[in-house]
Design a protein around this motif. Sequence first.
Motif, short mmCIF file in Angstrom:
data_model
loop_
_atom_site.label_atom_id
_atom_site.label_comp_id
_atom_site.label_asym_id
_atom_site.label_seq_id
_atom_site.Cartn_x
_atom_site.Cartn_y
_atom_site.Cartn_z
N SER A 1 8.34 -0.90 3.29
CA SER A 1 7.77 0.04 2.32
C SER A 1 6.30 -0.23 2.11
O SER A 1 5.88 -1.37 1.90
N GLU A 2 5.49 0.81 2.16
CA GLU A 2 4.06 0.64 1.95
C GLU A 2 3.73 0.32 0.50
O GLU A 2 2.71 -0.31 0.19
N ASP A 3 4.60 0.77 -0.42
CA ASP A 3 4.35 0.56 -1.84
C ASP A 3 4.32 -0.93 -2.19
O ASP A 3 3.62 -1.35 -3.10
N PHE A 4 5.10 -1.71 -1.47
CA PHE A 4 5.20 -3.11 -1.82
C PHE A 4 4.44 -4.00 -0.84
O PHE A 4 4.59 -5.21 -0.83
N ASN B 1 -1.58 -3.47 2.30
CA ASN B 1 -1.84 -2.04 2.15
C ASN B 1 -2.95 -1.73 1.14
O ASN B 1 -3.91 -1.02 1.47
N ARG B 2 -2.82 -2.28 -0.05
CA ARG B 2 -3.79 -1.92 -1.11
C ARG B 2 -5.20 -2.41 -0.78
O ARG B 2 -6.18 -1.73 -1.02
#
Lengths: 136, 136
Positions: A105-108, A112-113
């Motif tokens: 998951s990109e959210d976690f 990514n950020r």
Amino acid sequence: MISKKTKYGIKALVYVAKHKHKETVQVSLIADTQNISPKYLEAIMLTLKKAGFLGSKKGKGGGYYLRRPPEDIKMVEVMRVLEGPVAMVPCVSLNFYEKCDDCPSEDFCSVNRLMIQLRDSSLAVLNKTTIADLVV
Amino acid sequence: MISKKTKYGIKALVYVAKHKHKETVQVSLIADTQNISPKYLEAIMLTLKKAGFLGSKKGKGGGYYLRRPPEDIKMVEVMRVLEGPVAMVPCVSLNFYEKCDDCPSEDFCSVNRLMIQLRDSSLAVLNKTTIADLVV
DNA sequence: TTTAAATCCTATAGGTATAGTAGGATTTAA
DNA sequence: TTAAATCCTACTATACCTATAGGATTTAAA
């Protein structure tokens, strides 16, 4: 690190931009003055032509010219054509997006950020700079 | 584009940072949970250890731990160890400077100034972000 | 009409870096 | 003594970069 292709391509565009509108500039001249392998530069010019930055005229007295005003050619476009994505990972690329194989998951994703911030800081520069800005 | 080595290395550091101080974390565990090839990650961990970010304990129950508080480890340091220069051309690199073969003078290079701006915008992000910021 | 100058196009080669893999040496807790 | 873990060296396969080679095509001018 950008490739030599990108570096050469930018130099060539700037060199052509220094000439009058529709005045043709030969690859051999650019190659000589900018210390670039002529045959290699040929291929790069073709790429820039196919991307719409340059027009060309064949035969004697021919050469390349800018098809758009230099102040309208944003460096972000040039970079995307020559170097590819601005982003440092495909999963945060606006124009070349790809999902990562390793991330569920990109959210976690911790990376990514950070990469989004790097992308946006680079975009800010590349969006406000044009070929005209690089012509001294 | 950053290499997988860099991506994996950052993920591993963040993973280790989530554990208590001096608590050892095994490479195999990181590799499993983060979908990284174990043997490849081994080599990356060695690099991060030699750079001073990680300490290790050999033998049964051993593993890696952070040697510095995560909020003290700037991402710019991590990137330089894993990926190399922040700059996109060696001639504007602060830590890996090299003269270009093709440029007679950096003062008159059109690419140079753009690359300085890109470098500085990236440095701004990487200087203010630490491993602790990436731990959710 | 011929020649020279220029772009256009395809194929290929050599080098380098990436992303691993293989196999074992070493250390240590249990 | 055994198993688990880091540590270390060497190798491989693939892809990409940086060209080079050789010619086809087009055009201006002699």
